[in-house]
Design a protein around this motif. Sequence first.
Motif, PDB file in Angstrom:
ATOM      1  N   GLN A   1      37.163  63.576  28.627  1.00 33.22           N
ATOM      2  CA  GLN A   1      35.800  63.027  28.622  1.00 33.22           C
ATOM      3  C   GLN A   1      34.918  63.772  29.615  1.00 33.22           C
ATOM      4  OE1 GLN A   1      34.468  60.945  26.537  1.00 33.22           O
ATOM      5  NE2 GLN A   1      36.434  60.760  25.482  1.00 33.22           N
ATOM      6  N   VAL A   2      35.440  63.911  30.832  1.00 32.15           N
ATOM      7  CA  VAL A   2      34.674  64.614  31.870  1.00 32.15           C
ATOM      8  C   VAL A   2      34.398  66.037  31.413  1.00 32.15           C
ATOM      9  CG1 VAL A   2      34.753  65.490  34.226  1.00 32.15           C
ATOM     10  CG2 VAL A   2      35.565  63.182  33.721  1.00 32.15           C
TER      11      VAL A   2
ATOM     12  N   ARG B   1      34.120  67.096  28.431  1.00 35.68           N
ATOM     13  CA  ARG B   1      33.093  67.069  27.378  1.00 35.68           C
ATOM     14  C   ARG B   1      31.700  66.938  27.999  1.00 35.68           C
ATOM     15  NH1 ARG B   1      35.768  63.736  23.801  1.00 35.68           N
ATOM     16  NH2 ARG B   1      36.663  65.530  22.719  1.00 35.68           N
ATOM     17  N   TYR B   2      31.575  66.047  29.011  1.00 33.93           N
ATOM     18  CA  TYR B   2      30.273  65.874  29.667  1.00 33.93           C
ATOM     19  C   TYR B   2      29.873  67.118  30.430  1.00 33.93           C
ATOM     20  CZ  TYR B   2      30.791  60.968  28.480  1.00 33.93           C
ATOM     21  OH  TYR B   2      30.961  59.802  27.803  1.00 33.93           O
ATOM     22  N   SER B   3      30.866  67.920  30.829  1.00 36.20           N
ATOM     23  CA  SER B   3      30.549  69.160  31.540  1.00 36.20           C
ATOM     24  C   SER B   3      30.296  70.288  30.536  1.00 36.20           C
ATOM     25  CB  SER B   3      31.690  69.549  32.476  1.00 36.20           C
ATOM     26  OG  SER B   3      32.201  68.417  33.115  1.00 36.20           O
ATOM     27  N   SER B   4      29.944  69.903  29.333  1.00 38.50           N
ATOM     28  CA  SER B   4      29.599  70.820  28.256  1.00 38.50           C
ATOM     29  C   SER B   4      30.690  71.836  27.932  1.00 38.50           C
ATOM     30  CB  SER B   4      28.262  71.532  28.526  1.00 38.50           C
ATOM     31  OG  SER B   4      28.404  72.492  29.534  1.00 38.50           O
TER      32      SER B   4
END
Lengths: 335, 317
Positions: free
Chosen positions: A217-218, A220-223
């Motif tokens: 998840q992290v 993914r949020y960090s592109s």
Amino acid sequence: MTTQVTRPGQPAGPGHGINLHVLGPIVALLVLIVAGALMNPNFLSYANITNVLARSAFIGIIAVGMTFVITAGGLDLSVGSMAAFIAGLMILVMNLLVPSMGAGISVILVGMAVALGAGLLAGFLNGFLITNMRIEAFIVTLGTMGIYRSLVTWLADGGTLSLDFGLREAYGPVYYGGLLGVSWPIIVFLVVAILGEIGMRKTAFGRYCAAIGSNDQVARYSSVDVNRIRLLTYVGLGLLVGIATIMYVPRLGSASSSTGVLWELEAIAAVIIGGTMLKGGFGRVWGTVVGVLILGLIDNLLNLTDWVSPYLNGAIQGVIIVLAVILQRENRPEG
Amino acid sequence: MKHLALMATTALTLSAAPLWAQEAEETQVIGISIPAATHGWAGGMNYFAQAAVERLEEVYPQLDFVLATASDPSKQVSDIEDMVATRGIDALVVLPFESEPLTGPVKAVADQGVWITVVDRGLSEPGIEDLYVAGDNPGFGRVSGEYMVSALPEGGKVVALRGIPTTIDNERVAGFEEAIAGSGIEVLGMEHGNWNRDDAFTVMQDFLSKHSQIDAVWASDDDMAVGVLAAIEAAGRSDVKFVLGGAGMKEMIARTRDSDPMVPANVTYPPSMIASAIEITALGLVSDAPVAGRFIIGSELVTPENAEQYYFPDSPF
């Protein structure tokens, strides 16, 4: 878990100076080498070392790819069956081409291309089902494991596929030959391992794998394009299975349903012995190489000595695998 | 079986339709349950089982066959239960995957009055089967050992590769050791090559590292002999005079036939024994010939002189 470091029988701890987490696998390897040298004078001979390294190369090449898959939080149980299937396919294609192209380099090159292509495709299929179809890696690769194993049995009609005799002569040097006294499988294993180590430590790809494995998840949020990176780890592993098969086929020139049995578990064991975390987030390619060598040496040692009944070989192997992992457990943050 | 001719005619005219629906009393069903083709020998056994079924279906239209291959013992138990429940088999030909887990289920089938033929691997309880067809494992070891003694009259140093640790393997090794006892042949070492080419290659490489003089190898199986021969060739060792395999793989039989000095002989353990079992069971159902009892197929020595008759080019093994 800092309270545990003072527990009796656990020498490691803050201020101890030696990081067993890093040294564990190396210590285990050294112990095996010393034990081997003491037990049999031939153990350190050039021929024996070459034998062990060359026969470990298949698992080794695959295990390097497996390191990336596991680091990114995945798993691949299909590699052994995949190798058997690719070997069978390669032999069939090469045998078919012998009448028209002759038993020479060109047929061998086509065979190698088939192996690499089939490996890429098989890896892509695993990766696609896992990332795009969102099916558990364990289930997907358990499924493809059965599929490839059946396919090779079917291709071989329940028997053994054998490489054309003339081709075997031409292709044999790929396993038995070498450069400056070092045989080709060892050289290929070394190159794959070095590239893997660089890929894991120095490239964005390696860092992304670790990031995804520790928390997707992290990531993914960090592109980070999580699906693409995951897919790439399976494609890379498939390609490496293809390379391992290219080195395997010239050895005995045959493939059957008993080819590559349990290779997947040996590769996974090597990765874990080497210090990569099974749940992902941290990977160490050089550790995997050490793990592969430990597994190869155990087999070799058990054959070279008489002091244990061959019935117990599996037990000795199990004990050494568990010990090697215990050795490096202590300094790990979560115990 | 009195109306054999009549039944044959009926069967011919109706051959496209499933006979057992209308003529359950007259059509008899033989169930065959064997392990899947997981190695060369089992592959050959599957081939010969299918060939026997195809042949017998033509010869005896009043017989139906159900063939199931299992990849583990529990699958084999399910196969047998399905055969009894859905096809109402009259006879069962079974090559047990393992003796212990199959004994209970096969006994349950026998208790229903079904004819039982057990092939190769015996059940753990005697008296369940009506017919037992098997290879001769102690004989296999003995013939191999006797050949070693005759081929190395001065004695010599040999290494041996064993199969998967099983009763079969133990009986073979015991037969071999008995035959070479007191002959001057010294066994330097025995390791398990698991009837597998790759394992045998590895084990043989290590034997060659460990022993500087090896006169001959008892590979005890032709798949293992392939791995052993490759390891010897790669090591460039000329001290090994020959390798004795076993079971009669067609490539190895061909090498013996062509007088290859490294493969001077073979010892049979024919996978076609499954065909013998199916044929005899079928004979028992369609005729009054008595077929109950034990049928042991001997292990024979194959030499360049008689190799041609053991060569089956169509078999996968």
